[in-house]
Structures are given as structure tokens and as C-alpha cells.
Design a protein around this motif. Structure first.
Motif, short mmCIF file in Angstrom:
data_model
loop_
_atom_site.label_atom_id
_atom_site.label_comp_id
_atom_site.label_asym_id
_atom_site.label_seq_id
_atom_site.Cartn_x
_atom_site.Cartn_y
_atom_site.Cartn_z
N LEU B 48 -11.15 9.60 15.13
CA LEU B 48 -11.19 9.56 13.67
C LEU B 48 -9.94 8.89 13.12
O LEU B 48 -10.00 8.09 12.19
CB LEU B 48 -11.29 10.98 13.10
N ILE B 49 -8.79 9.24 13.71
CA ILE B 49 -7.54 8.63 13.25
C ILE B 49 -7.53 7.14 13.57
O ILE B 49 -7.15 6.32 12.73
CB ILE B 49 -6.34 9.34 13.91
N LEU B 50 -7.99 6.80 14.78
CA LEU B 50 -7.96 5.39 15.18
C LEU B 50 -8.96 4.56 14.38
O LEU B 50 -8.68 3.41 14.04
CB LEU B 50 -8.25 5.26 16.68
N TRP B 51 -10.11 5.12 14.05
CA TRP B 51 -11.09 4.39 13.23
C TRP B 51 -10.51 4.09 11.86
O TRP B 51 -10.90 3.15 11.19
CB TRP B 51 -12.39 5.19 13.10
N ASP B 52 -9.55 4.89 11.44
CA ASP B 52 -8.93 4.69 10.15
C ASP B 52 -7.76 3.71 10.21
O ASP B 52 -7.47 3.03 9.24
CB ASP B 52 -8.45 6.04 9.61
N GLU B 53 -7.08 3.67 11.38
CA GLU B 53 -5.85 2.88 11.44
C GLU B 53 -5.75 1.92 12.62
O GLU B 53 -4.92 1.04 12.61
CB GLU B 53 -4.65 3.83 11.51
N ASP B 54 -6.49 2.19 13.68
CA ASP B 54 -6.55 1.35 14.87
C ASP B 54 -5.32 1.46 15.79
O ASP B 54 -5.46 1.70 16.97
CB ASP B 54 -6.79 -0.11 14.50
#
Lengths: 154, 154
Positions: B48-54
Motif C-alpha cells: 500500500l505504501i509503495l503503490w502510493d510512493e514507489d
DNA sequence: TACAATTTGATTGCGTGCAATTGAATTTTG
DNA sequence: CAAAATTCAATTGCACGCAATCAAATTGTA
């Protein structure tokens, strides 16, 4: 379009994370209180039941704590190894394992007496607030378990 | 004398157990939704965090999820082994490990789109109720962490 | 430039937590 | 009573979660 709804739905994710991280925070708050007793939090939950009843089967513990034998068996063996409980097969039904307190296990009750009060202080909440949040969480838990368990109401 | 107080104080124990068992219930509610994605719940939180910021460092993930490297390092290695993320040392500070999405990791976002809505339905709660409970839990978490962490507000 | 303190992630060891399987004991059924 | 179905705990394998420790990189300081 629908953007607002999407954001709103993420609240379920956020609520879950709030529960998840609060559970960890509780664990850390209990740790300094339970370490002197030589107990982990799940072990403390088992002891709370035994201090109230003394003799309980593994199945009954699993029902009350919502844990299965894969978790409880090794946990109870550790309590047994630490001299706090005994494990014996029931005489009337040898499939059942009855967990009972040893003298040391009973004695530990006194040492654990301060734990609930200290925890209460750590929450910074009123009794009414505690009670209300507990009710809400149990209602939510009920919804969640019925949603993925075909045996439920939903 | 004091008996009523003793009972009242046990509410803190009961609230903790309510949080603890609700966290497990959430986990079980997520499982059928996340299994098809090949993710566990903690892995989903990372995604979820990575989908938001990569691109995020391990330290930043730990800060946001309240998890340390002992938990995150093996978790991230599993995500890497499954081809969802890459792990590389930062060029400007080689102590840092930057976690980034692969093409497969980015693609998984679309497949996960239904998860929040399904979870929302499983809670059986209104958006207002979700929001309020989340706020209350985070406030409680703040109290708990400040109570045993000397760095807190007291 | 040396040298100590700090930051950061990895590793190790232990204790849950759960799905799936196994095996013994009991209950049900013909 | 005998076979089938069910119940119950134990076991196995995998994935967290955290304390403690370690090693490498960076920063601060003289």
C-alpha cells in the motif's frame, strides 16, 4: 467521479491498521509488567482463565481465546516447563487435555495483582470509555468473523 | 471493599483482549482477499505504501508501520523473491536500503483494487463509525506508547 | 586526517499464530 | 457389536514480531 468513495473505502484499511498497531502497542505496554512474572501476553491470558477456574481443557481455552491447538499446545508446554501448569488427559474422555495450575501457578496470581491497574493507567481512558470501546470492538469482531465464516449470521 | 474497583480495572485487560482478538479477526477477513494476490496482511501494508510512493527506505517503512528491521528485512526479502519489489542500497547513503516496485508489483495494484471495498462491507460499519473508531484507537495507541516510552509526552 | 559516536540494516533466537495433516478416542449408525 | 463419521490434541511448515547483537557507513570532532 467515485474518487471520494474510493478514499472513503480506504478507511476500512486504516481502521484495520489502527487495530493492528494498537494491538502491538498494548503488547509493548504489557511487556515490562509481565516480564517480571516470566509471562508473555498470550500466556498471561491463559493464566487469567486458570486463576478464575483452575481446571480447563485445551478446547475451552481455544474457544475463549480464539486460538487453535497449533498455538496453544506449544504455549502450554512452555507454561508446563516453567512449572506453572500441569497437563493431563481427562479420565472420562482421553481425547481431552486438562490444564491445571500448580502451586507456583496459583501463587503467581498475587504477583500479577497490580497488572490490571497499571494497564488501566497506561490507557489514559475512563472506565466508561474503556467499556464502550470494548463493546464496539467486540461488535466489529463479530461482524468480521461472520463475514468470512459461513456458519455466521451473514 | 475495593472489589468494585478491582472489577472495573479488569476492563483494561478486557479492552486489550478485544483489540487483540479483533486484530486476529481482521487478519482472517483479509486472508481470502489477499491469498489470490499472494500477499500476507503485513506484506499488503508494505505494498500500500509503495503503490502510493514507489520508492521508500526500510527505515521509513518501519516508521510508518511501527515495525523494526527484524520484521521487515525477511518480509521484504520474500516480496523480492516473489518478484514484487527490488532492494538496493542508496547511492547517497549506503546504509539505507531503498525498496521499489517492479513492473509486477505495480501491476498488482489493479488486482488489489477491490480489497478496500470488500473489507468495508465486512466491517458492517458506517464511514462515520469507521472514522471515529480509528481516531479513538490511534489516540489510545498514542497513550500506550507514551506510557512506556520515556521519549513520549508523559 | 584520525577517531569516537551515531545511524542503518542484517542476523539470531524465541514465541506466537494459523492452515493442513495426522492419529487416537469417542460417538453415531446400521 | 462393527464400520463410519466426528472430535480433539499434537505436529509440521511457514510467516510474522521483537529484543539483542553485529557490521558497515556516515557524521562529528579535535
Amino acid at each position: 467521479m467515485g474518487k471520494q468513495k474510493d478514499e472513503a473505502r480506504k478507511l476500512a484499511n486504516q481502521l484495520c491498521f489502527a487495530v493492528y498497531s494498537t494491538a502491538h502497542a498494548f503488547n509493548k505496554a504489557y511487556k515490562p509488567l509481565l516480564d517480571p512474572l516470566g509471562l508473555t501476553y498470550p500466556q498471561y491470558l491463559v493464566m487469567l482463565i486458570l486463576w478464575d477456574e483452575d481446571e480447563v481443557t485445551v478446547k475451552e481455552l481455544g474457544h475463549r481465546l480464539q486460538l487453535d491447538s497449533g498455538t496453544l499446545t506449544p504455549l502450554l508446554k512452555r507454561l508446563e516447563a516453567n512449572g506453572l501448569v500441569t497437563r493431563r488427559r481427562s479420565e472420562v474422555d482421553e481425547r481431552r487435555v486438562v490444564v491445571a495450575l500448580t502451586a507456583a501457578g496459583k501463587a503467581l496470581d498475587a504477583k500479577a495483582g497490580e497488572v490490571p491497574h497499571k494497564l488501566f493507567c497506561a490507557t489514559g481512558m475512563t472506565l466508561e470509555g474503556l467499556n464502550r470501546m470494548r463493546e464496539e470492538l467486540l461488535a466489529l469482531r463479530g461482524e468480521l468473523t461472520s463475514s468470512h465464516d459461513p456458519g455466521g449470521a451473514g
